[in-house]
Design a protein around this motif. Structure first.
Motif, PDB file in Angstrom:
ATOM      1  N   ALA A  57     -15.177  -5.214   2.475  1.00  0.00           N
ATOM      2  CA  ALA A  57     -14.035  -5.295   3.399  1.00  0.00           C
ATOM      3  C   ALA A  57     -13.514  -3.897   3.716  1.00  0.00           C
ATOM      4  CB  ALA A  57     -12.929  -6.156   2.787  1.00  0.00           C
ATOM      5  N   ALA A  58     -13.410  -3.042   2.675  1.00  0.00           N
ATOM      6  CA  ALA A  58     -12.903  -1.683   2.876  1.00  0.00           C
ATOM      7  C   ALA A  58     -13.830  -0.899   3.806  1.00  0.00           C
ATOM      8  CB  ALA A  58     -12.754  -0.969   1.534  1.00  0.00           C
ATOM      9  N   GLU A  59     -15.161  -1.092   3.631  1.00  0.00           N
ATOM     10  CA  GLU A  59     -16.116  -0.391   4.510  1.00  0.00           C
ATOM     11  C   GLU A  59     -15.919  -0.826   5.962  1.00  0.00           C
ATOM     12  OE1 GLU A  59     -17.849   2.193   3.858  1.00  0.00           O
ATOM     13  OE2 GLU A  59     -17.004   2.014   1.845  1.00  0.00           O
ATOM     14  N   LEU A  60     -15.807  -2.139   6.168  1.00  0.00           N
ATOM     15  CA  LEU A  60     -15.609  -2.651   7.533  1.00  0.00           C
ATOM     16  C   LEU A  60     -14.333  -2.064   8.148  1.00  0.00           C
ATOM     17  CD1 LEU A  60     -16.550  -6.412   6.974  1.00  0.00           C
ATOM     18  CD2 LEU A  60     -17.634  -4.896   8.660  1.00  0.00           C
ATOM     19  N   ILE A  61     -13.253  -2.084   7.348  1.00  0.00           N
ATOM     20  CA  ILE A  61     -11.971  -1.599   7.873  1.00  0.00           C
ATOM     21  C   ILE A  61     -12.031  -0.101   8.165  1.00  0.00           C
ATOM     22  CG2 ILE A  61      -9.528  -1.237   7.266  1.00  0.00           C
ATOM     23  CD1 ILE A  61      -9.682  -3.996   5.799  1.00  0.00           C
ATOM     24  N   LYS A  62     -12.692   0.659   7.285  1.00  0.00           N
ATOM     25  CA  LYS A  62     -12.833   2.113   7.539  1.00  0.00           C
ATOM     26  C   LYS A  62     -13.630   2.375   8.815  1.00  0.00           C
ATOM     27  CE  LYS A  62     -12.467   3.683   2.761  1.00  0.00           C
ATOM     28  NZ  LYS A  62     -13.249   4.091   1.592  1.00  0.00           N
ATOM     29  N   ARG A  63     -14.541   1.449   9.145  1.00  0.00           N
ATOM     30  CA  ARG A  63     -15.323   1.605  10.395  1.00  0.00           C
ATOM     31  C   ARG A  63     -14.555   1.122  11.624  1.00  0.00           C
ATOM     32  NH1 ARG A  63     -20.169  -0.767   7.979  1.00  0.00           N
ATOM     33  NH2 ARG A  63     -19.929  -2.555   9.337  1.00  0.00           N
ATOM     34  N   GLY A  64     -13.315   0.680  11.421  1.00  0.00           N
ATOM     35  CA  GLY A  64     -12.498   0.264  12.570  1.00  0.00           C
ATOM     36  C   GLY A  64     -12.551  -1.220  12.877  1.00  0.00           C
ATOM     37  N   GLU A  65     -13.075  -2.025  11.910  1.00  0.00           N
ATOM     38  CA  GLU A  65     -13.142  -3.475  12.129  1.00  0.00           C
ATOM     39  C   GLU A  65     -11.886  -4.166  11.614  1.00  0.00           C
ATOM     40  OE1 GLU A  65     -15.379  -5.040  13.857  1.00  0.00           O
ATOM     41  OE2 GLU A  65     -16.626  -3.249  14.138  1.00  0.00           O
ATOM     42  N   VAL A  66     -11.802  -5.465  11.903  1.00  0.00           N
ATOM     43  CA  VAL A  66     -10.649  -6.290  11.523  1.00  0.00           C
ATOM     44  C   VAL A  66     -11.117  -7.331  10.504  1.00  0.00           C
ATOM     45  CG1 VAL A  66      -8.950  -7.936  12.404  1.00  0.00           C
ATOM     46  CG2 VAL A  66      -9.610  -5.975  13.806  1.00  0.00           C
ATOM     47  N   VAL A  67     -10.361  -7.490   9.399  1.00  0.00           N
ATOM     48  CA  VAL A  67     -10.746  -8.422   8.331  1.00  0.00           C
ATOM     49  C   VAL A  67      -9.569  -9.363   8.021  1.00  0.00           C
ATOM     50  CG1 VAL A  67     -11.340  -8.541   5.862  1.00  0.00           C
ATOM     51  CG2 VAL A  67     -12.437  -6.822   7.321  1.00  0.00           C
ATOM     52  N   GLY A  68      -9.874 -10.637   7.770  1.00  0.00           N
ATOM     53  CA  GLY A  68      -8.851 -11.611   7.370  1.00  0.00           C
ATOM     54  C   GLY A  68      -8.537 -11.454   5.892  1.00  0.00           C
ATOM     55  N   ILE A  69      -7.243 -11.280   5.553  1.00  0.00           N
ATOM     56  CA  ILE A  69      -6.870 -11.027   4.144  1.00  0.00           C
ATOM     57  C   ILE A  69      -5.797 -12.007   3.658  1.00  0.00           C
ATOM     58  CG2 ILE A  69      -7.433  -8.546   4.219  1.00  0.00           C
ATOM     59  CD1 ILE A  69      -4.282  -8.097   4.454  1.00  0.00           C
ATOM     60  N   PRO A  70      -5.877 -12.366   2.360  1.00  0.00           N
ATOM     61  CA  PRO A  70      -4.845 -13.243   1.799  1.00  0.00           C
ATOM     62  C   PRO A  70      -3.613 -12.444   1.399  1.00  0.00           C
ATOM     63  CG  PRO A  70      -6.489 -12.734   0.116  1.00  0.00           C
ATOM     64  CD  PRO A  70      -6.918 -12.003   1.380  1.00  0.00           C
ATOM     65  N   THR A  71      -2.438 -13.033   1.554  1.00  0.00           N
ATOM     66  CA  THR A  71      -1.216 -12.459   0.970  1.00  0.00           C
ATOM     67  C   THR A  71      -0.422 -13.631   0.396  1.00  0.00           C
ATOM     68  OG1 THR A  71       0.457 -12.638   2.722  1.00  0.00           O
ATOM     69  CG2 THR A  71      -1.134 -10.819   2.933  1.00  0.00           C
ATOM     70  N   GLU A  72       0.700 -13.341  -0.256  1.00  0.00           N
ATOM     71  CA  GLU A  72       1.511 -14.425  -0.814  1.00  0.00           C
ATOM     72  C   GLU A  72       2.288 -15.173   0.269  1.00  0.00           C
ATOM     73  OE1 GLU A  72       2.459 -11.475  -0.380  1.00  0.00           O
ATOM     74  OE2 GLU A  72       4.562 -11.067  -0.815  1.00  0.00           O
ATOM     75  N   THR A  73       2.399 -14.591   1.479  1.00  0.00           N
ATOM     76  CA  THR A  73       3.158 -15.266   2.550  1.00  0.00           C
ATOM     77  C   THR A  73       2.214 -16.130   3.374  1.00  0.00           C
ATOM     78  OG1 THR A  73       2.939 -13.325   3.987  1.00  0.00           O
ATOM     79  CG2 THR A  73       4.941 -13.481   2.651  1.00  0.00           C
ATOM     80  N   VAL A  74       1.437 -15.498   4.279  1.00  0.00           N
ATOM     81  CA  VAL A  74       0.406 -16.195   5.055  1.00  0.00           C
ATOM     82  C   VAL A  74      -0.797 -15.243   5.115  1.00  0.00           C
ATOM     83  CG1 VAL A  74       2.151 -17.405   6.447  1.00  0.00           C
ATOM     84  CG2 VAL A  74       1.158 -15.293   7.336  1.00  0.00           C
ATOM     85  N   TYR A  75      -1.932 -15.722   5.650  1.00  0.00           N
ATOM     86  CA  TYR A  75      -3.087 -14.815   5.797  1.00  0.00           C
ATOM     87  C   TYR A  75      -2.813 -13.795   6.900  1.00  0.00           C
ATOM     88  CZ  TYR A  75      -6.307 -17.000   2.543  1.00  0.00           C
ATOM     89  OH  TYR A  75      -6.911 -17.428   1.400  1.00  0.00           O
ATOM     90  N   GLY A  76      -3.356 -12.580   6.713  1.00  0.00           N
ATOM     91  CA  GLY A  76      -3.180 -11.512   7.695  1.00  0.00           C
ATOM     92  C   GLY A  76      -4.496 -11.121   8.337  1.00  0.00           C
TER      93      GLY A  76
END
Ligand code: AMP
Ligand code: MG
Length: 337
Positions: free
Chosen positions: A16-35
């Motif tokens: 996920a970190a590699e994708l994000i560093k390349r400028g991509e968008v990733v779905g992530i869990p949080t305690e509120t809602v997914y981001g």
């Protein structure tokens, strides 16, 4: 594009970190809602978030940090009260608004001179932010206008083919988005722009708190609002949502029974007596209702519900957050009986 859904592990977080560093968008869990997360300092990457969601460009993103250093790197001024609130509520569902530094691009802040910041309470997501080394801009991971996602399935339904990866961290604990506040009175008081699981009562232990009028009111056309998000239609399933406000359970049952029809549902707390129409229950306590609300709105779509009459939650504590989301899902359609 193929969308992978993977449970968090060191390898998956690295990917996920590699994708994000390349400028991509990733779905992530949080305690509120997914981001829907991208590099908060990368204008092009954040533009992809708006594109994936179909989000209006002037609706700013919240940036998610894993340390106070990331806060200092992103904002120009930090009132001492902000550090007190950070100390008491971070990691957690509290978002604070600060004047932004130039490192935060206008795309991220929706063209505003301020930026909204929070530290999420999810170990995997905090590790992911650490691995990236920069804050992650992340709005809720739904298509703009739809109910926010509280499970990886919800994210997949809305985002399949639009993003490469969703991290499946299970169901979100809180279920409603963070409380958003800005500072007033020279940084010594706060105003709630969006209610969440950090309540007015909780914040009042530390400072004077007021709630913005747009939390419960429909903004006028062309009105200048502090929080651009309040202008837009929100959280809406296909069903027509109508809020029913009453303390009288007998009257509630009579009203709902008079609406009996195949595609009409009552959304109730769950312990009411004498209701003969189709029902879904969303929980007795405000915390349960917050946890279940968005999944329930999505469920009405799966069931092909035409009209859902939703019993109004209590309007205090976390109930104010539930009421605020329901009002928007119902386009302010509320009946008192
Ligand atoms: P979401 O990303 O879907 O959770 O929505 C974020 C909310 O925070 C929206 O209602 C925005 O309008 C609000 N918000 C984000 N940044 C700011 C800001 N700089 N000033 C005021 N409101 C903000
Ligand atoms: Mg949202």
């Amino acid at each position: 594009m193929e969308t992978e859904v993977l449970k968090p592990s060191i390898e998956v977080l690295k990917k996920a970190a590699e994708l994000i560093k390349r400028g991509e968008v990733v779905g992530i869990p949080t305690e509120t809602v997914y981001g829907l997360a991208a590099n908060a300092y990368d204008s092009k990457a954040c533009a992809k978030i708006f594109e994936a969601k179909g989000r209006p460009q002037d609706n700013p993103l919240i940036i998610h940090i894993s340390s106070l250093d990331m806060l200092r790197n992103s904002v120009r001024e930090i009132p001492p009260l902000a550090l007190t609130l950070a100390d008491n509520f971070w990691s957690g569902p509290l978002t604070m608004i600060f004047p932004k530094k130039d490192i935060v691009p206008d795309t991220t802040s929706g063209g505003l001179d301020t930026v909204a910041v929070r530290m999420p309470d999810n170990e995997d997501t905090l590790n992911l932010i650490e691995m990236c080394g920069f804050p992650l801009a992340a709005p809720s991971a739904n298509l703009s206008g739809s109910p926010s996602p509280t499970s990886a399935d919800h994210v997949y339904n809305d985002m399949k083919g639009r993003i490469p990866l969703i991290i499946d961290g299970g169901e979100c604990e809180k279920g409603v988005e963070s409380t958003v506040i800005c500072f007033t009175d020279n940084g010594t008081a706060v105003k709630i722009l969006r209610p969440g699981a950090v309540t007015e009562e909780m914040l009042s232990q530390f400072c004077k708190v007021e709630t913005d009028k747009n939390v419960f009111a429909k903004p006028q056309e062309n009105e200048k609002v502090i929080s651009p998000g309040v202008k837009y239609k929100h959280y809406s399933p296909k069903a027509e949502i109508i809020i029913i406000e009453t303390d009288d359970e007998k009257a509630l049952a009579e009203f709902l029974n008079s609406k009996k029809q195949e595609n009409v549902y009552g959304v109730i707390f769950g312990n009411e007596q004498g209701i003969e129409i189709n029902t879904l229950s969303y929980g007795i306590t405000a915390e349960e209702q917050a946890h279940n609300l968005f999944a329930l709105l999505r469920r009405t779509d799966e069931l092909g519900v035409k009209t859902a009459y939703v019993r109004c939650p209590e309007k205090n504590g976390v109930g104010t957050a539930v009421f605020n989301r329901l009002l928007r899902a119902a386009a302010f359609n509320i009946i008192k009986i």
